[in-house]
Design a protein around this motif. Structure first.
Motif, PDB file in Angstrom:
ATOM      1  N   ASP A   1       0.813  -1.218   0.000  1.00 52.76           N
ATOM      2  CA  ASP A   1       0.000   0.000   0.000  1.00 52.76           C
ATOM      3  C   ASP A   1       0.847   1.269   0.000  1.00 52.76           C
ATOM      4  O   ASP A   1       0.315   2.382   0.085  1.00 52.76           O
ATOM      5  CB  ASP A   1      -0.963   0.012   1.190  1.00 52.76           C
ATOM      6  CG  ASP A   1      -0.230  -0.019   2.531  1.00 52.76           C
ATOM      7  OD1 ASP A   1       1.020   0.062   2.531  1.00 52.76           O
ATOM      8  OD2 ASP A   1      -0.909  -0.124   3.564  1.00 52.76           O
ATOM      9  N   ARG A   2       2.165   1.117  -0.050  1.00 54.23           N
ATOM     10  CA  ARG A   2       3.121   2.232  -0.124  1.00 54.23           C
ATOM     11  C   ARG A   2       3.154   3.085   1.133  1.00 54.23           C
ATOM     12  O   ARG A   2       3.768   4.164   1.132  1.00 54.23           O
ATOM     13  CB  ARG A   2       2.822   3.113  -1.351  1.00 54.23           C
ATOM     14  CG  ARG A   2       2.892   2.369  -2.677  1.00 54.23           C
ATOM     15  CD  ARG A   2       2.664   3.301  -3.830  1.00 54.23           C
ATOM     16  NE  ARG A   2       2.705   2.580  -5.106  1.00 54.23           N
ATOM     17  CZ  ARG A   2       2.544   3.152  -6.294  1.00 54.23           C
ATOM     18  NH1 ARG A   2       2.332   4.456  -6.379  1.00 54.23           N
ATOM     19  NH2 ARG A   2       2.605   2.422  -7.399  1.00 54.23           N
ATOM     20  N   ARG A   3       2.558   2.635   2.192  1.00 51.32           N
ATOM     21  CA  ARG A   3       2.553   3.401   3.439  1.00 51.32           C
ATOM     22  C   ARG A   3       3.793   3.129   4.286  1.00 51.32           C
ATOM     23  O   ARG A   3       4.144   3.934   5.151  1.00 51.32           O
ATOM     24  CB  ARG A   3       1.308   3.059   4.273  1.00 51.32           C
ATOM     25  CG  ARG A   3      -0.005   3.553   3.710  1.00 51.32           C
ATOM     26  CD  ARG A   3      -1.156   3.184   4.637  1.00 51.32           C
ATOM     27  NE  ARG A   3      -0.842   3.508   6.007  1.00 51.32           N
ATOM     28  CZ  ARG A   3      -0.632   2.605   6.974  1.00 51.32           C
ATOM     29  NH1 ARG A   3      -0.680   1.305   6.689  1.00 51.32           N
ATOM     30  NH2 ARG A   3      -0.372   2.998   8.206  1.00 51.32           N
ATOM     31  N   LEU A   4       4.457   1.992   4.059  1.00 47.58           N
ATOM     32  CA  LEU A   4       5.585   1.592   4.883  1.00 47.58           C
ATOM     33  C   LEU A   4       6.826   1.429   4.019  1.00 47.58           C
ATOM     34  O   LEU A   4       6.735   0.942   2.889  1.00 47.58           O
ATOM     35  CB  LEU A   4       5.278   0.270   5.599  1.00 47.58           C
ATOM     36  CG  LEU A   4       4.014   0.237   6.458  1.00 47.58           C
ATOM     37  CD1 LEU A   4       3.695  -1.194   6.876  1.00 47.58           C
ATOM     38  CD2 LEU A   4       4.179   1.123   7.687  1.00 47.58           C
ATOM     39  N   ARG A   5       7.983   1.809   4.570  1.00 46.78           N
ATOM     40  CA  ARG A   5       9.241   1.677   3.851  1.00 46.78           C
ATOM     41  C   ARG A   5      10.306   1.132   4.787  1.00 46.78           C
ATOM     42  O   ARG A   5      10.325   1.457   5.976  1.00 46.78           O
ATOM     43  CB  ARG A   5       9.712   3.033   3.298  1.00 46.78           C
ATOM     44  CG  ARG A   5       8.710   3.710   2.394  1.00 46.78           C
ATOM     45  CD  ARG A   5       9.370   4.818   1.584  1.00 46.78           C
ATOM     46  NE  ARG A   5      10.132   5.743   2.426  1.00 46.78           N
ATOM     47  CZ  ARG A   5      10.949   6.676   1.943  1.00 46.78           C
ATOM     48  NH1 ARG A   5      11.122   6.801   0.637  1.00 46.78           N
ATOM     49  NH2 ARG A   5      11.590   7.500   2.757  1.00 46.78           N
ATOM     50  N   ALA A   6      11.182   0.315   4.236  1.00 45.63           N
ATOM     51  CA  ALA A   6      12.331  -0.210   4.971  1.00 45.63           C
ATOM     52  C   ALA A   6      13.573   0.044   4.135  1.00 45.63           C
ATOM     53  O   ALA A   6      13.652  -0.404   2.983  1.00 45.63           O
ATOM     54  CB  ALA A   6      12.168  -1.691   5.261  1.00 45.63           C
ATOM     55  N   LEU A   7      14.537   0.743   4.699  1.00 40.43           N
ATOM     56  CA  LEU A   7      15.741   1.126   3.969  1.00 40.43           C
ATOM     57  C   LEU A   7      16.971   0.730   4.774  1.00 40.43           C
ATOM     58  O   LEU A   7      17.038   0.984   5.980  1.00 40.43           O
ATOM     59  CB  LEU A   7      15.740   2.635   3.736  1.00 40.43           C
ATOM     60  CG  LEU A   7      16.987   3.244   3.064  1.00 40.43           C
ATOM     61  CD1 LEU A   7      17.022   2.877   1.586  1.00 40.43           C
ATOM     62  CD2 LEU A   7      16.996   4.762   3.236  1.00 40.43           C
ATOM     63  N   TYR A   8      17.929   0.102   4.099  1.00 43.50           N
ATOM     64  CA  TYR A   8      19.226  -0.189   4.725  1.00 43.50           C
ATOM     65  C   TYR A   8      20.305   0.397   3.838  1.00 43.50           C
ATOM     66  O   TYR A   8      20.483  -0.014   2.687  1.00 43.50           O
ATOM     67  CB  TYR A   8      19.453  -1.688   4.895  1.00 43.50           C
ATOM     68  CG  TYR A   8      20.756  -1.995   5.614  1.00 43.50           C
ATOM     69  CD1 TYR A   8      20.789  -2.065   7.002  1.00 43.50           C
ATOM     70  CD2 TYR A   8      21.945  -2.177   4.913  1.00 43.50           C
ATOM     71  CE1 TYR A   8      21.980  -2.320   7.675  1.00 43.50           C
ATOM     72  CE2 TYR A   8      23.134  -2.436   5.574  1.00 43.50           C
ATOM     73  CZ  TYR A   8      23.145  -2.497   6.954  1.00 43.50           C
ATOM     74  OH  TYR A   8      24.322  -2.738   7.620  1.00 43.50           O
TER      75      TYR A   8
END
Length: 268
Positions: free
Chosen positions: A64-71
């Motif tokens: 739903d594009r509401r959550l992001r995870a970035l490393y």
């Protein structure tokens, strides 16, 4: 670092494979970062879009594009950044974990993002008390300290008067080996999931050469086949896919009786 006797090989090893030495490490809070795929593979299997670029940071986004995870290991201070957009009565939130945070602890939060919220009121302190962490309350913070005094979780006010969740672990030299900060707006069910992973007494596995040197670490040597490691990773991915399929499947409805069946019952 205290090492225990090597565990005997499992039966049924495949021909042509060579066992690799790994270690079961406790406490998990001092086990080192681990394999990033423990987090990223689970999110991908849960339907998250992989928007990473070749040679760039890991970047995953919820359906739903509401959550992001970035490393991003190249930026300062680096590590995992998890973000949630505002929705209805839930304000935007964020969580940051430094690079040496054990992946199993980060996954406590990221795995929870892929599950429906519990109907029970979340309490971040409960899983810590269950594992005999010592809780304390002060004028500007509430916190819990692990029984061996190496790890903590705190709710505290910052210098500007705002509040933040803070967790981390220290080695025997009183050096912080990793820490995490979560915004005050982070949903409590996610903080509770993080606390559960943080306090878990279960050991985590690390390959030879990847166990941090520390007198506070206890290790058990195990011989593991590459096929076994792959099977364990696949089991986690398969469980994530199954959970995603079950949550996406339409609810089942009881069969509707046909008019003929209804008339038959009325006549009786």
């Amino acid at each position: 670092m205290k090492r225990r006797k090597a565990v005997e090989p499992w039966a049924g090893w495949g021909a042509g494979e060579r066992a690799e030495q790994h270690y079961l490490v406790t406490p998990r809070t001092l086990a080192g970062g681990g394999n990033l795929r423990h987090i990223s593979d689970h999110l991908r299997a849960s339907g998250w879009r992989d928007k990473s670029k070749t040679g760039g940071p890991v970047f995953l986004q919820s359906p739903d594009r509401r959550l992001r995870a970035l490393y991003d290991p190249t930026s300062a201070p680096g590590g995992w950044v998890i973000q949630g957009a505002a929705r209805n009565h839930q304000p935007a939130w964020w969580a940051h974990f430094t690079p040496q945070t054990p992946v199993e602890i980060v996954a406590g939060l990221t795995d929870a993002l892929t599950r429906p919220r519990s109907a029970h009121a979340p309490n971040p302190w409960e899983p810590l008390r269950t594992q005999e962490w010592r809780t304390s309350t002060g004028p500007v913070h509430t916190g819990a300290l692990s029984p061996d005094a190496t790890a903590w979780l705190r709710w505290q006010q910052t210098a500007d008067g705002s509040a933040v969740w803070w967790s981390g672990a220290k080695n025997e030299r009183d050096e912080t080996v990793w820490d995490a900060h979560l915004s005050a707006s982070t949903p409590l069910d996610l903080v509770t999931a993080l606390a559960t992973a943080l306090a878990s007494p279960e050991p985590v596995m690390r390959p030879r050469g990847m166990v941090p040197p520390s007198t506070r670490i206890r290790t058990t040597s195990v011989s593991v086949l590459p096929s076994q490691l792959h099977a364990w990773q696949e089991a986690r991915v398969t469980a994530a896919r199954a959970g995603t399929w079950n949550s996406a499947a339409p609810p089942t409805r009881p069969p509707r009786p046909s008019p003929r069946t209804v008339r038959s019952k009325v006549q009786r």
